[in-house]
Structures are given as structure tokens and as C-alpha cells.
Design an enzyme around this catalytic site. Structure first.
Site, mmCIF file in Angstrom:
data_model
loop_
_atom_site.group_PDB
_atom_site.id
_atom_site.type_symbol
_atom_site.label_atom_id
_atom_site.label_comp_id
_atom_site.label_asym_id
_atom_site.label_seq_id
_atom_site.Cartn_x
_atom_site.Cartn_y
_atom_site.Cartn_z
ATOM 1 N N PHE A 12 77.652 141.265 -47.431
ATOM 2 C CA PHE A 12 77.835 141.245 -45.665
ATOM 3 C C PHE A 12 76.417 142.166 -44.996
ATOM 4 O O PHE A 12 76.611 141.982 -44.020
ATOM 5 C CB PHE A 12 79.471 141.784 -45.705
ATOM 6 C CG PHE A 12 79.782 141.663 -44.633
ATOM 7 C CD1 PHE A 12 79.876 139.709 -43.845
ATOM 8 C CD2 PHE A 12 79.773 142.285 -43.061
ATOM 9 C CE1 PHE A 12 80.505 140.029 -42.592
ATOM 10 C CE2 PHE A 12 80.343 141.744 -41.681
ATOM 11 C CZ PHE A 12 80.441 140.821 -41.918
ATOM 12 N N ARG A 31 72.682 152.055 -51.399
ATOM 13 C CA ARG A 31 73.038 153.427 -52.487
ATOM 14 C C ARG A 31 72.302 153.862 -53.645
ATOM 15 O O ARG A 31 71.966 154.744 -54.675
ATOM 16 C CB ARG A 31 74.440 152.689 -53.309
ATOM 17 C CG ARG A 31 74.957 153.814 -53.663
ATOM 18 C CD ARG A 31 76.314 153.750 -54.639
ATOM 19 N NE ARG A 31 76.791 152.329 -55.097
ATOM 20 C CZ ARG A 31 78.102 152.229 -55.172
ATOM 21 N NH1 ARG A 31 78.593 152.524 -55.147
ATOM 22 N NH2 ARG A 31 77.810 151.234 -55.771
ATOM 23 N N LYS A 103 87.494 145.909 -44.591
ATOM 24 C CA LYS A 103 89.186 145.209 -43.818
ATOM 25 C C LYS A 103 89.529 145.968 -45.436
ATOM 26 O O LYS A 103 89.418 145.693 -46.268
ATOM 27 C CB LYS A 103 88.850 143.254 -44.010
ATOM 28 C CG LYS A 103 87.875 143.113 -43.396
ATOM 29 C CD LYS A 103 87.713 141.503 -42.976
ATOM 30 C CE LYS A 103 86.637 140.948 -42.295
ATOM 31 N NZ LYS A 103 86.270 139.669 -42.038
ATOM 32 N N ALA A 135 79.192 136.145 -45.754
ATOM 33 C CA ALA A 135 78.006 136.341 -45.693
ATOM 34 C C ALA A 135 77.026 135.541 -45.259
ATOM 35 O O ALA A 135 75.940 135.427 -45.057
ATOM 36 C CB ALA A 135 77.797 137.587 -46.626
ATOM 37 N N LYS A 186 94.977 139.943 -44.254
ATOM 38 C CA LYS A 186 94.781 137.980 -44.486
ATOM 39 C C LYS A 186 93.926 138.099 -45.818
ATOM 40 O O LYS A 186 94.121 136.774 -46.180
ATOM 41 C CB LYS A 186 93.687 137.405 -43.329
ATOM 42 C CG LYS A 186 91.984 139.130 -42.938
ATOM 43 C CD LYS A 186 91.646 137.934 -43.844
ATOM 44 C CE LYS A 186 89.535 139.381 -43.761
ATOM 45 N NZ LYS A 186 88.998 138.551 -44.653
ATOM 46 N N ASP A 239 90.707 135.136 -38.610
ATOM 47 C CA ASP A 239 90.329 135.252 -40.281
ATOM 48 C C ASP A 239 91.040 135.002 -40.914
ATOM 49 O O ASP A 239 90.937 134.206 -42.360
ATOM 50 C CB ASP A 239 89.953 136.672 -40.187
ATOM 51 C CG ASP A 239 89.666 136.955 -40.919
ATOM 52 O OD1 ASP A 239 88.591 136.117 -41.795
ATOM 53 O OD2 ASP A 239 89.132 138.738 -41.308
ATOM 54 N N SER A 249 85.728 132.959 -50.147
ATOM 55 C CA SER A 249 86.463 134.240 -50.165
ATOM 56 C C SER A 249 87.140 134.751 -51.339
ATOM 57 O O SER A 249 87.246 133.686 -52.549
ATOM 58 C CB SER A 249 87.911 133.870 -49.329
ATOM 59 O OG SER A 249 88.495 134.563 -49.476
ATOM 60 N N GLU A 271 89.080 143.555 -51.496
ATOM 61 C CA GLU A 271 89.671 144.404 -50.657
ATOM 62 C C GLU A 271 90.659 143.834 -50.918
ATOM 63 O O GLU A 271 91.871 144.965 -50.877
ATOM 64 C CB GLU A 271 89.229 144.280 -49.066
ATOM 65 C CG GLU A 271 87.228 144.203 -49.046
ATOM 66 C CD GLU A 271 87.504 146.243 -49.637
ATOM 67 O OE1 GLU A 271 87.999 146.575 -49.418
ATOM 68 O OE2 GLU A 271 86.652 145.835 -48.200
#
Length: 323
Positions: A12, A31, A103, A135, A186, A239, A249, A271
Site C-alpha cells: 500500500f 524499514r 486501519k 494497492a 470492515k 470499504d 483482501s 489487521e
């Protein structure tokens, strides 16, 4: 034109950097310093978004200090790692506009991303970018509409102007709480919907879970003074519709794996798993009725099978639809 910084080189973050490079310079932090060097040299994110090329306007950096410049900072890191990134770089982030692109609800505190920003970097201007998006679509330049939530209307307007492109259209709101709850819940409902489809329960069951899940989203929103109109917009209903119906997803795919009795890739950030536990804890504290959320937690913990979860949901007393 100010330089946008994107902290996080996942799919993303990379997609946002590609989209925003249309407007001007972008500096992106990875990172892993070796990954940053590879991306800068090859102009591809081979690990997360291999089919998309990085425009010349993007500079990939191996340190946060090198990535920060004079414009807004997009925080494209997982929700459960957001505080650590902010705390480690708080002096450099002070006074800046910080836009969370994750999120969820922080498991240890029950806070959303904007509140985490406010605690970790008190002088920053917190904002949130959320809504129905994948993405791959953003990186390809496909039309996408998102919600930009910021409690400061002037700062929100400036961010909306800087972060919108021809294909990436941002709609502004001051209802940060509503945008946070929609984006968090969501994912939880997507896990439930994936489990239902994976178990062969059918499209009607998915529609029922989406609808009753939306009711749980509203219950969680009320004590946080979120606006119902926000939940009906891109960051809530929009969403929810996308995430619960597409195998792109990760939350939905995790649910599919649960429904099919298969293992899910532990290396994938999902998430909704942590968020489900955080929401279930808050619901218990506040006496909120969140049966789908509780069922998702039980599925994740192995305390229920999909058939057992559905049986428990179907055994609930009949009630008015608006209750």
C-alpha cells in the site's frame, strides 16, 4: 511543490508513492535498508508489488531521517506497529502533518490511529487516509476514491489538495472517529464473510453478515460520537462492500482459509485479527452487543468452528432489525 514522505514500503505504501509521484517528488522509507537499496536500484518492489515500476520522482531511503523532507508524512505501516514507528522517530516527526494509512484498533489501548499519533507525537497534526482501495489498483492508476479525515479543517483542506491526483480522489471529513471505526470494523466483518464463503454457506449468508456487521459498526461508533453519515460513506459502507467481496483482501482470504480449514500465511499482515480482539474487549467493557465480532475472535482462537459459530448466531433470539 512540497515533497511527500511515505513511511513504509509495503504494497500500500508503494502504491501510494507511485500514485503521488504524479504530482511531485516522493521519498519513501523502507524499514529494511537492503530492500531500500534494491528498490532504489531496480525501481521495483519485488517483494510486495512486483508488477509496478517506481517513477523517477520516487526516492527510496533506508532511514527515516533521509526520507523526511518538507511535506506531509504518510504512515503506511501496520496498525499494531504504528506507535513503535512514531515513538522511535518522534523528534523528527514533531510539528508535521502525519497521515495514518492503516486501519484498525490498537490492541493494547483500544485507540484508533489518529489518537495513537496524538499520544506519540503531541505537536503533530494527525489525519487518516482510508476507504475502499487495493494497492494494485492504485498503482495501476485505476480510479479510486478515499476518505481523508482530519479534525483541523484547514490542514485537512491542504492535505486533500496535495494528496489528490487525477485518478486518486479524496473526500474530506472532520469526523475522524467515524472514519477510523469504519476502516477498522470492515476488516473484522471481512474475516467473517470469508469464513462463510469458505465453508460453503453461500452468498445470502455473506449478505446477512455484511448487513448485521454494519449494525455492529454503528453500535461501536455511537459511544465514540461518530457521525452515522460517515459510516454510510467511503470509509464505512464503501470499504465494507469491497473488503467483504474480493479475494484481493487479506482479511477476506484469512476468513476463506478458516472456512476451508486451511492454514493461512503467517507472514501476511491481517489487521482484522488484532482489531477483532480489541473491539471485543471494548464491547465487553461497554456492554455492546457484538456477536459477529465475538464469533470472529472465537474462530481465530480455535474456540469455535465455522459451523459452531453459525449455529450460535442462528440461535440468537429474534429481534427488531434496527435494534
Amino acid at each position: 511543490m512540497t515533497t511527500v514522505t511515505v513511511l513504509g514500503a509495503g504494497a500500500f505504501g508503494t502504491a501510494l508513492a507511485i500514485a503521488l509521484a504524479e504530482n511531485g517528488p516522493v521519498r519513501m522509507w523502507a524499514r529494511d535498508a537492503d530492500q531500500a537499496a534494491e528498490m532504489q536500484a531496480t525501481r521495483h518492489n519485488a517483494k510486495r508489488l512486483p508488477d509496478a515500476a517506481l517513477p523517477d520522482a520516487i526516492t527510496v531511503c533506508g532511514s527515516v531521517g533521509d526520507a523526511l523532507y518538507d511535506g506531509p508524512v504518510l504512515l503506511a505501516v501496520p496498525m499494531q506497529k504504528l506507535r513503535a514507528v512514531l515513538t522511535a522517530n518522534a523528534p523528527d516527526l514533531a510539528g508535521r502533518a502525519l497521515v495514518a494509512c492503516c486501519k484498525g484498533i490498537e490492541l493494547t489501548t483500544g485507540l484508533g490511529p489518529s489518537s495513537v499519533i496524538a499520544e506519540a507525537v503531541p505537536t503533530a497534526v494527525p489525519a487518516l487516509l482510508t476507504g475502499p482501495s487495493f494497492a494494485a489498483d492504485i498503482a495501476k492508476g485505476l480510479p479510486t476514491a478515499l476518505t481523508l479525515a482530519c479534525g483541523d479543517p484547514d490542514a485537512g483542506a491542504a492535505l486533500q489538495e496535495r494528496l489528490s491526483t487525477f485518478a486518486l480522489r479524496l473526500y474530506r471529513t472532520e469526523d475522524v472517529a467515524g472514519a477510523e471505526i469504519g476502516g477498522a470494523m470492515k476488516n473484522v466483518i471481512a474475516i467473517a464473510c470469508g469464513a462463510a464463503i469458505g465453508a460453503g454457506l453461500g452468498e445470502s449468508a455473506r449478505a446477512a453478515l455484511m448487513t448485521r456487521g454494519y449494525a455492529e459498526m454503528q453500535r461501536l461508533a455511537e459511544p465514540r460520537d461518530a457521525q452515522p453519515e460517515t459510516l454510510a460513506g467511503l470509509s464505512g459502507f464503501g470499504d465494507l462492500a469491497l473488503t467483504c467481496t474480493s479475494a484481493q483482501s487479506r482479511n477476506y482470504r484469512m476468513g476463506l482459509s478458516l472456512g476451508q480449514g486451511e492454514d493461512f500465511d503467517a507472514g501476511q499482515t491481517v489487521e482484522g485479527a488484532a482489531t477483532a480482539r480489541a473491539v471485543a474487549d471494548e464491547a465487553a467493557r461497554q456492554g455492546l452487543d457484538m456477536p459477529i465480532t465475538r464469533a470472529v475472535v472465537a474462530l481465530l482462537d480455535g474456540d469455535l468452528t465455522v459451523s459452531g459459530a453459525i449455529e450460535a448466531l442462528l440461535a440468537r433470539p429474534l429481534k427488531d432489525e434496527l435494534d
